[in-house]
Design a protein around this motif. Structure first.
Motif, PDB file in Angstrom:
ATOM      1  N   UNK A 137      -1.422   0.141 -12.435  1.00 53.61           N
ATOM      2  CA  UNK A 137      -1.456   0.710 -11.094  1.00 53.61           C
ATOM      3  C   UNK A 137      -2.670   0.319 -10.279  1.00 53.61           C
ATOM      4  N   UNK A 138      -3.615  -0.435 -10.899  1.00 60.89           N
ATOM      5  CA  UNK A 138      -4.792  -0.875 -10.162  1.00 60.89           C
ATOM      6  C   UNK A 138      -4.422  -1.847  -9.050  1.00 60.89           C
ATOM      7  N   UNK A 139      -5.255  -1.896  -8.030  1.00 62.23           N
ATOM      8  CA  UNK A 139      -4.945  -2.631  -6.802  1.00 62.23           C
ATOM      9  C   UNK A 139      -5.646  -3.979  -6.775  1.00 62.23           C
ATOM     10  N   UNK A 140      -4.898  -5.017  -6.436  1.00 61.11           N
ATOM     11  CA  UNK A 140      -5.488  -6.298  -6.069  1.00 61.11           C
ATOM     12  C   UNK A 140      -5.307  -6.461  -4.564  1.00 61.11           C
ATOM     13  N   UNK A 141      -6.388  -6.818  -3.877  1.00 59.06           N
ATOM     14  CA  UNK A 141      -6.332  -7.103  -2.443  1.00 59.06           C
ATOM     15  C   UNK A 141      -6.898  -8.496  -2.234  1.00 59.06           C
ATOM     16  N   UNK A 142      -6.144  -9.332  -1.551  1.00 60.56           N
ATOM     17  CA  UNK A 142      -6.543 -10.714  -1.300  1.00 60.56           C
ATOM     18  C   UNK A 142      -6.455 -11.012   0.187  1.00 60.56           C
ATOM     19  N   UNK A 192       3.201 -17.341   1.808  1.00 61.53           N
ATOM     20  CA  UNK A 192       2.714 -17.939   0.564  1.00 61.53           C
ATOM     21  C   UNK A 192       1.881 -16.943  -0.238  1.00 61.53           C
ATOM     22  N   UNK A 193       1.027 -16.187   0.443  1.00 61.80           N
ATOM     23  CA  UNK A 193       0.197 -15.200  -0.245  1.00 61.80           C
ATOM     24  C   UNK A 193       1.070 -14.140  -0.913  1.00 61.80           C
ATOM     25  N   UNK A 194       2.082 -13.643  -0.199  1.00 59.65           N
ATOM     26  CA  UNK A 194       3.022 -12.677  -0.781  1.00 59.65           C
ATOM     27  C   UNK A 194       3.688 -13.241  -2.028  1.00 59.65           C
ATOM     28  N   UNK A 195       4.183 -14.468  -1.895  1.00 59.93           N
ATOM     29  CA  UNK A 195       4.950 -15.074  -2.981  1.00 59.93           C
ATOM     30  C   UNK A 195       4.082 -15.295  -4.218  1.00 59.93           C
ATOM     31  N   UNK A 196       2.856 -15.745  -4.012  1.00 65.62           N
ATOM     32  CA  UNK A 196       1.980 -16.008  -5.147  1.00 65.62           C
ATOM     33  C   UNK A 196       1.645 -14.707  -5.881  1.00 65.62           C
ATOM     34  N   UNK A 197       1.360 -13.637  -5.151  1.00 63.48           N
ATOM     35  CA  UNK A 197       1.080 -12.354  -5.799  1.00 63.48           C
ATOM     36  C   UNK A 197       2.303 -11.831  -6.542  1.00 63.48           C
ATOM     37  N   UNK A 203       3.201  -5.722  -8.722  1.00 63.10           N
ATOM     38  CA  UNK A 203       4.243  -4.871  -8.154  1.00 63.10           C
ATOM     39  C   UNK A 203       3.845  -4.425  -6.747  1.00 63.10           C
ATOM     40  N   UNK A 204       4.861  -3.998  -5.992  1.00 62.62           N
ATOM     41  CA  UNK A 204       4.638  -3.387  -4.673  1.00 62.62           C
ATOM     42  C   UNK A 204       3.783  -4.266  -3.759  1.00 62.62           C
ATOM     43  N   UNK A 205       4.021  -5.556  -3.786  1.00 67.75           N
ATOM     44  CA  UNK A 205       3.243  -6.475  -2.951  1.00 67.75           C
ATOM     45  C   UNK A 205       3.623  -6.268  -1.488  1.00 67.75           C
ATOM     46  N   UNK A 206       2.621  -6.170  -0.631  1.00 65.31           N
ATOM     47  CA  UNK A 206       2.869  -5.963   0.794  1.00 65.31           C
ATOM     48  C   UNK A 206       1.828  -6.704   1.609  1.00 65.31           C
ATOM     49  N   UNK A 207       2.256  -7.233   2.742  1.00 66.66           N
ATOM     50  CA  UNK A 207       1.332  -7.866   3.669  1.00 66.66           C
ATOM     51  C   UNK A 207       0.526  -6.784   4.375  1.00 66.66           C
ATOM     52  N   UNK A 208      -0.714  -7.093   4.646  1.00 68.23           N
ATOM     53  CA  UNK A 208      -1.608  -6.122   5.266  1.00 68.23           C
ATOM     54  C   UNK A 208      -2.390  -6.783   6.396  1.00 68.23           C
ATOM     55  N   UNK A 209      -2.746  -5.969   7.380  1.00 67.92           N
ATOM     56  CA  UNK A 209      -3.645  -6.425   8.429  1.00 67.92           C
ATOM     57  C   UNK A 209      -5.078  -6.102   8.038  1.00 67.92           C
ATOM     58  N   UNK A 210      -6.018  -6.673   8.766  1.00 65.92           N
ATOM     59  CA  UNK A 210      -7.420  -6.352   8.564  1.00 65.92           C
ATOM     60  C   UNK A 210      -7.617  -4.840   8.647  1.00 65.92           C
ATOM     61  N   UNK A 211      -8.299  -4.277   7.651  1.00 67.80           N
ATOM     62  CA  UNK A 211      -8.619  -2.853   7.662  1.00 67.80           C
ATOM     63  C   UNK A 211      -7.507  -1.943   7.199  1.00 67.80           C
ATOM     64  N   UNK A 231      -2.991  -9.352   1.708  1.00 66.60           N
ATOM     65  CA  UNK A 231      -1.871  -8.776   0.968  1.00 66.60           C
ATOM     66  C   UNK A 231      -2.436  -7.966  -0.184  1.00 66.60           C
ATOM     67  N   UNK A 232      -1.676  -6.945  -0.583  1.00 66.39           N
ATOM     68  CA  UNK A 232      -2.059  -6.107  -1.717  1.00 66.39           C
ATOM     69  C   UNK A 232      -0.896  -5.996  -2.692  1.00 66.39           C
ATOM     70  N   UNK A 233      -1.247  -5.777  -3.941  1.00 71.81           N
ATOM     71  CA  UNK A 233      -0.255  -5.504  -4.966  1.00 71.81           C
ATOM     72  C   UNK A 233      -0.873  -4.585  -6.006  1.00 71.81           C
ATOM     73  N   UNK A 234      -0.048  -4.155  -6.938  1.00 75.75           N
ATOM     74  CA  UNK A 234      -0.528  -3.282  -8.012  1.00 75.75           C
ATOM     75  C   UNK A 234      -0.206  -3.879  -9.361  1.00 75.75           C
ATOM     76  N   UNK A 235      -1.116  -3.679 -10.309  1.00 75.44           N
ATOM     77  CA  UNK A 235      -0.850  -4.106 -11.675  1.00 75.44           C
ATOM     78  C   UNK A 235       0.304  -3.295 -12.224  1.00 75.44           C
ATOM     79  N   UNK A 236       1.192  -3.917 -12.987  1.00 81.14           N
ATOM     80  CA  UNK A 236       2.352  -3.195 -13.528  1.00 81.14           C
ATOM     81  C   UNK A 236       1.913  -1.977 -14.328  1.00 81.14           C
TER      82      UNK A 236
END
Length: 238
Positions: A137-142, A192-197, A203-211, A231-236
């Motif tokens: 459930x931990x978050x990756x933000x790129x 591309x960022x969405x697809x790579x994540x 899991x739960x990958x979503x595009x995000x704006x600044x902030x 973009x952000x996602x969560x570890x399974x």
């Protein structure tokens, strides 16, 4: 619009700026090319790996453990800022090596204007490491430079291109900075960022704006706002 020679010389001079003060930084300034300076920083970082690995064991006790990888000059309070020698991080580490943190130990990993400095095959290896160190459930933000938006602007009215990188001798040179400048090795857009994540197993990958982030506060650097896509996602969890 300036002339080509002045532009090239200014770009070359800019490569030597931004190093921390100190002996290592003074030494690196005498290395003649960007590629050699990067190699010197990696070499120096690898020499310190045994020392830094012991430091990482102490830092792992930090709760929550938030990893800001490739931190550069944007040091985040409350995060473990990780980068090469000469960048003034909390932990000096080469990101292409296995991260010195246990499995499932971190609550978040943040990388901003980092992934584009690696070929895509290396990015996939990096993301596998991010998954390893993230707790379920931990978050990756790129965040990456949005080359797609630059390309659309170049093919369109060029207003965004001129606003973000004004005064270049030609619009193509401005576009080329995003593709080839600063040691970039890969190109990115939101898709591309969405697809790579997603393909890296998050899991739960979503595009995000600044902030806009599930992390509070959002760790984004204000200096990156104008040209970045996130973009952000969560570890399974299973």
């Amino acid at each position: 619009m300036g002339d080509i020679r002045s532009y090239v010389e200014a770009r070359d001079a800019a490569r030597t700026r931004g190093l921390e003060r100190g002996f290592a930084a003074r030494l690196l300034r005498h290395v003649s090319t960007f590629e050699l300076r990067q190699s010197a920083k990696v070499w120096g970082t690898d020499l310190l790996a045994p020392l830094e690995r012991r430091k990482a064991k102490r830092l792992t006790q930090t709760r929550p453990l938030l990893l800001h990888l490739g931190s550069g000059a944007h040091r985040l309070p409350g995060w473990v800022n990780v980068d090469l020698v000469g960048m003034g991080p909390d932990l000096r580490w080469d990101l292409t090596r296995r991260l010195p943190f246990p499995d499932a130990s971190a609550q978040a990993v943040f990388v901003e204007h980092v992934l584009e400095h690696f070929p895509l095959v290396t990015v996939l290896d990096l993301l596998r490491e991010f998954r390893r160190v993230l707790a379920p459930g931990g978050i990756v933000r790129a965040g990456v430079p949005d080359f797609g938006r630059y390309a659309e602007s170049y093919a369109g009215d060029r207003a965004f291109l001129e606003r973000q990188r004004p005064g270049r001798p030609t619009p193509l040179l401005a576009l080329a900075e995003v593709a080839h400048g600063h040691g970039h090795r890969s190109l990115w857009d939101a898709e591309t960022l969405d697809r790579v994540l997603t393909d890296s197993g998050f899991d739960d990958v979503s595009r995000r704006h600044f902030g806009d982030s599930a992390l509070d506060p959002a760790p984004d650097s204000p200096a990156r706002e104008g040209e970045s896509v996130y973009a952000e996602g969560r570890a399974p969890r299973d």
